[in-house]
Design a protein around this motif. Structure first.
Motif, PDB file in Angstrom:
ATOM      1  N   ALA A   1       0.831  -1.207   0.000  1.00  0.00           N
ATOM      2  CA  ALA A   1       0.000   0.000   0.000  1.00  0.00           C
ATOM      3  C   ALA A   1       0.866   1.258   0.000  1.00  0.00           C
ATOM      4  N   LYS A   2       1.958   1.220   0.781  1.00  0.00           N
ATOM      5  CA  LYS A   2       2.860   2.373   0.839  1.00  0.00           C
ATOM      6  C   LYS A   2       3.549   2.586  -0.500  1.00  0.00           C
ATOM      7  N   ALA A   3       3.953   1.486  -1.143  1.00  0.00           N
ATOM      8  CA  ALA A   3       4.611   1.590  -2.449  1.00  0.00           C
ATOM      9  C   ALA A   3       3.643   2.143  -3.499  1.00  0.00           C
ATOM     10  N   GLU A   4       2.384   1.683  -3.435  1.00  0.00           N
ATOM     11  CA  GLU A   4       1.387   2.164  -4.384  1.00  0.00           C
ATOM     12  C   GLU A   4       1.092   3.644  -4.151  1.00  0.00           C
ATOM     13  N   LYS A   5       1.031   4.036  -2.872  1.00  0.00           N
ATOM     14  CA  LYS A   5       0.785   5.442  -2.542  1.00  0.00           C
ATOM     15  C   LYS A   5       1.928   6.319  -3.034  1.00  0.00           C
ATOM     16  N   GLN A   6       3.165   5.834  -2.875  1.00  0.00           N
ATOM     17  CA  GLN A   6       4.325   6.590  -3.348  1.00  0.00           C
ATOM     18  C   GLN A   6       4.328   6.676  -4.864  1.00  0.00           C
ATOM     19  N   LYS A   7       3.890   5.594  -5.518  1.00  0.00           N
ATOM     20  CA  LYS A   7       3.821   5.568  -6.979  1.00  0.00           C
ATOM     21  C   LYS A   7       2.830   6.612  -7.479  1.00  0.00           C
ATOM     22  N   GLN A   8       1.662   6.686  -6.812  1.00  0.00           N
ATOM     23  CA  GLN A   8       0.657   7.672  -7.186  1.00  0.00           C
ATOM     24  C   GLN A   8       1.170   9.095  -6.943  1.00  0.00           C
ATOM     25  N   HIS A   9       1.854   9.273  -5.811  1.00  0.00           N
ATOM     26  CA  HIS A   9       2.419  10.590  -5.485  1.00  0.00           C
ATOM     27  C   HIS A   9       3.408  11.024  -6.561  1.00  0.00           C
ATOM     28  N   ASP A  10       4.304  10.117  -6.949  1.00  0.00           N
ATOM     29  CA  ASP A  10       5.305  10.437  -7.966  1.00  0.00           C
ATOM     30  C   ASP A  10       4.652  10.750  -9.302  1.00  0.00           C
ATOM     31  N   LYS A  11       3.557  10.034  -9.606  1.00  0.00           N
ATOM     32  CA  LYS A  11       2.859  10.271 -10.866  1.00  0.00           C
ATOM     33  C   LYS A  11       2.315  11.694 -10.915  1.00  0.00           C
ATOM     34  N   TYR A  12       1.721  12.133  -9.807  1.00  0.00           N
ATOM     35  CA  TYR A  12       1.163  13.487  -9.776  1.00  0.00           C
ATOM     36  C   TYR A  12       2.266  14.546  -9.797  1.00  0.00           C
ATOM     37  N   ILE A  13       3.353  14.283  -9.075  1.00  0.00           N
ATOM     38  CA  ILE A  13       4.453  15.249  -9.036  1.00  0.00           C
ATOM     39  C   ILE A  13       5.094  15.404 -10.410  1.00  0.00           C
ATOM     40  N   ASN A  14       5.182  14.319 -11.153  1.00  0.00           N
ATOM     41  CA  ASN A  14       5.828  14.337 -12.461  1.00  0.00           C
ATOM     42  C   ASN A  14       4.885  14.722 -13.592  1.00  0.00           C
ATOM     43  N   SER A  15       3.616  14.996 -13.260  1.00  0.00           N
ATOM     44  CA  SER A  15       2.661  15.397 -14.294  1.00  0.00           C
ATOM     45  C   SER A  15       2.860  16.866 -14.659  1.00  0.00           C
ATOM     46  N   GLY A  16       2.761  17.152 -15.939  1.00  0.00           N
ATOM     47  CA  GLY A  16       2.862  18.527 -16.408  1.00  0.00           C
ATOM     48  C   GLY A  16       1.483  19.165 -16.497  1.00  0.00           C
ATOM     49  N   ILE A  17       1.453  20.400 -16.972  1.00  0.00           N
ATOM     50  CA  ILE A  17       0.189  21.122 -17.043  1.00  0.00           C
ATOM     51  C   ILE A  17      -0.763  20.469 -18.043  1.00  0.00           C
ATOM     52  N   ARG A  18      -0.224  19.850 -19.084  1.00  0.00           N
ATOM     53  CA  ARG A  18      -1.094  19.203 -20.073  1.00  0.00           C
ATOM     54  C   ARG A  18      -1.870  18.047 -19.463  1.00  0.00           C
TER      55      ARG A  18
ATOM     56  N   GLU B   1      -6.010  15.242  -5.988  1.00  0.00           N
ATOM     57  CA  GLU B   1      -4.828  14.511  -5.520  1.00  0.00           C
ATOM     58  C   GLU B   1      -3.546  15.118  -6.086  1.00  0.00           C
ATOM     59  N   PHE B   2      -3.625  15.593  -7.307  1.00  0.00           N
ATOM     60  CA  PHE B   2      -2.497  16.281  -7.945  1.00  0.00           C
ATOM     61  C   PHE B   2      -2.095  17.511  -7.134  1.00  0.00           C
ATOM     62  N   LEU B   3      -3.091  18.311  -6.763  1.00  0.00           N
ATOM     63  CA  LEU B   3      -2.809  19.506  -5.960  1.00  0.00           C
ATOM     64  C   LEU B   3      -2.287  19.134  -4.579  1.00  0.00           C
ATOM     65  N   ALA B   4      -2.899  18.102  -3.967  1.00  0.00           N
ATOM     66  CA  ALA B   4      -2.465  17.672  -2.638  1.00  0.00           C
ATOM     67  C   ALA B   4      -0.995  17.264  -2.656  1.00  0.00           C
ATOM     68  N   ALA B   5      -0.594  16.521  -3.682  1.00  0.00           N
ATOM     69  CA  ALA B   5       0.800  16.077  -3.786  1.00  0.00           C
ATOM     70  C   ALA B   5       1.752  17.259  -3.896  1.00  0.00           C
ATOM     71  N   HIS B   6       1.391  18.246  -4.701  1.00  0.00           N
ATOM     72  CA  HIS B   6       2.271  19.401  -4.896  1.00  0.00           C
ATOM     73  C   HIS B   6       2.289  20.312  -3.661  1.00  0.00           C
ATOM     74  N   PHE B   7       1.156  20.456  -2.997  1.00  0.00           N
ATOM     75  CA  PHE B   7       1.154  21.255  -1.764  1.00  0.00           C
ATOM     76  C   PHE B   7       2.034  20.597  -0.703  1.00  0.00           C
ATOM     77  N   ARG B   8       1.931  19.274  -0.585  1.00  0.00           N
ATOM     78  CA  ARG B   8       2.785  18.563   0.382  1.00  0.00           C
ATOM     79  C   ARG B   8       4.263  18.756   0.044  1.00  0.00           C
ATOM     80  N   LYS B   9       4.568  18.689  -1.246  1.00  0.00           N
ATOM     81  CA  LYS B   9       5.955  18.880  -1.680  1.00  0.00           C
ATOM     82  C   LYS B   9       6.448  20.274  -1.301  1.00  0.00           C
ATOM     83  N   ASN B  10       5.538  21.238  -1.241  1.00  0.00           N
ATOM     84  CA  ASN B  10       5.896  22.617  -0.905  1.00  0.00           C
ATOM     85  C   ASN B  10       5.757  22.920   0.580  1.00  0.00           C
ATOM     86  N   GLY B  11       5.668  21.866   1.396  1.00  0.00           N
ATOM     87  CA  GLY B  11       5.719  22.051   2.842  1.00  0.00           C
ATOM     88  C   GLY B  11       4.396  22.246   3.545  1.00  0.00           C
ATOM     89  N   TYR B  12       3.288  22.019   2.858  1.00  0.00           N
ATOM     90  CA  TYR B  12       1.976  22.163   3.480  1.00  0.00           C
ATOM     91  C   TYR B  12       1.515  20.847   4.106  1.00  0.00           C
TER      92      TYR B  12
END
Length: 244
Positions: free
Chosen positions: A63-80, A92-103
């Motif tokens: 479950a942790k690996a799958e969650k990390q995989k999903q997180h990486d997918k959103y972080i690596n997604s571009g605007i398109r 989820e895309f926004l949540a991943a990026h906000f977390r990356k920015n310290g929220y």
């Protein structure tokens, strides 16, 4: 829900103990030595507990690996990629990026969210966020919803984030109500998202601008709130872009 899960775990524990007792009795009866019962019973409990713990650890790891995989997918997604996401994926895309920015990020329930999709917090300041993954410009309804969510979630600030842009009416209402607006360009700049060449408003390129959704050409059109670029495949494709 928590009480239900606790009850289920308790029932499962009783079933395991009952199964161990039954197997121990059968085994001791078959071997004609009832004095082996405590040893057999204890051995079965230890083995069963070990198997259950191992299974739980493996499931947790997967479950942790799958969650990390999903997180990486959103972080690596571009605007398109945001243009083809579902509303839930965009959250989820926004949540991943906000977390990356310290929220610190909390997602609200999927239905009856009272106008907010995320509650983010940083530096002791909480912000109610509404995520709008739209093919059209975001109107005043989103502003009205997030304003009502502020009191419900006891947020200090409010924000509406979209992969598109906002209508003039939405911008005016947001200014009056103190709502922060993040449009497509804000997302690109804040989260350092990869951009698409069709959004570069360079001279000599506008006639060749391409819709990121259906790859049709973007045409300059006149609307109620001014000029904008719209897809030539309208109404089957409703992508729009502000004329700056």
């Amino acid at each position: 829900m928590r009480g239900y899960k606790h009850k289920r775990r308790k029932q499962n524990g009783r079933l395991i103990v009952d199964a161990c007792i039954l197997f121990s009795v059968v085994f001791c009866y078959a071997t004609k030595n009832i004095f082996h019962f405590p040893v057999v019973f204890l051995a079965l409990l230890i083995i069963t507990a070990g198997v259950l713990v191992t299974v739980k650890i493996v499931r947790f790891g997967l479950a942790k690996a799958e969650k990390q995989k999903q997180h990486d997918k959103y972080i690596n997604s571009g605007i398109r990629e945001t243009d083809t996401m579902s509303g839930e994926d965009f959250e989820e895309f926004l949540a991943a990026h906000f977390r990356k920015n310290g929220y610190k990020v909390k997602t609200t329930q999927k239905t009856k969210d009272y106008g907010a999709d995320l509650i983010i917090e940083k530096g002791g300041v909480s912000v109610a966020v509404q995520a709008k993954r739209y093919a059209d410009k975001v109107g005043i309804k989103a502003i009205q919803e997030i304003v009502s969510a502020k009191d419900y979630y006891h947020a200090d600030r409010t924000m509406v984030v979209t992969n598109n842009y906002f209508t003039d009416s939405a911008v005016n209402l947001a200014e009056r109500c103190g709502v922060e607006l993040w449009d497509r360009q804000t997302l690109i700049n804040t989260f350092n998202l990869t951009d698409f060449q069709s959004f570069n408003e360079t001279s000599g390129y506008k006639d060749n601008m391409v819709c990121p959704l259906c790859k049709g050409k973007l045409r300059l059109k006149r609307g109620r709130y001014g000029d904008f670029y719209g897809c030539e495949n309208f109404p089957s494709c409703r992508y729009t872009k502000n004329k700056e």
